[in-house]
Design a protein around this motif. Structure first.
Motif: not given
Length: 227
Positions: A30-36, A41-42, A8-14, A146-150
């Motif tokens: 398991g296939v963790p997804v690191t979201l854009p 890095g974005r 969910g929010l604020w988390l990456d694939g780790s 922090p999660v982008p407002v987009g």
């Protein structure tokens, strides 16, 4: 079975690091997804790009995977079923619900400099975090992204009614299956009310079981996969 994991929010694939070996022991990959915008890095990304990232993970899986979404990312997991109703074996949702058509994805807190930061643990006192140690909270606080407002202010649109027939498991951590059923019956969660193959499963944990109950979480995910 391949299991696509979307935190969910604020988390990456780790976020799934402790769950992966538990799933492997049960015969899954398991296939963790690191979201854009959440660990890649974005500093800018959109909700639609996050949906595309989850769908891409589904398309790259070995066979039809189970898609697991946590918290706000339950919407992203359900979006995979919406875009690929014949390409997923099922969806499991942890501690959250898919957004309703036309809603913002996750516009929950005020943004700062174009992104929504983690608001601090005080906002999650009680059942959400009672099972977390102060050491764990401190560690996670330093890793929250922090999660982008987009992303947070993106508008959710559903495209295929075929998603309603996809096997769906709602894993209930900080709330009970009975409470979830009450919310569904009251019309508060239209996407779950429309699901024709829904199972509610209890999990004795707080809102972040991937950290506090990784083995128990893996077991209920395994049960969802074996449906």
């Amino acid at each position: 079975m391949d299991i696509v994991l979307v935190a969910g929010l604020w988390l990456d694939g780790s976020a799934w690091d402790d769950v992966l070996p538990e799933l492997e022991a049960l015969g899954h990959r398991g296939v963790p997804v690191t979201l854009p915008g959440q660990g890649d890095g974005r500093t800018e990304a959109t909700y639609d790009e996050q949906v595309e990232a989850v769908v891409a993970a589904v398309d790259a899986a070995d066979g039809a995977p189970l898609v697991v979404g946590h918290s706000a990312a339950c919407t992203l997991a359900w979006a995979a079923a919406d875009r690929r109703p014949d390409g997923v074996a099922g969806v499991a949702l942890i501690g959250g619900f898919p957004s309703t058509e036309g809603e913002s994805y996750a516009d929950f807190f005020e943004p700062v400099d174009g992104a929504m930061p983690f608001p601090g643990w005080k906002k999650f006192e009680g059942p959400d975090s009672d099972d977390m140690s102060e050491e764990l909270k401190a560690d996670l606080l330093g890793r929250m992204i922090p999660v982008p407002v987009g992303v947070t202010r993106g508008t959710v649109h559903w495209t295929s009614d075929a998603r309603h027939a996809v096997p769906l498991t709602l894993i209930c951590p900080e709330f009970s299956p009975a409470e979830a059923q009450e919310w569904i019956d009251a019309g508060d969660v239209p996407e779950l009310a429309a699901a024709t193959d829904l199972r509610l499963v209890d999990l004795d944990s707080g809102h972040w079981p991937m950290y506090t109950q990784p083995a128990a979480l893996a077991r209920v995910v395994d049960e969802a996969a074996r449906r």
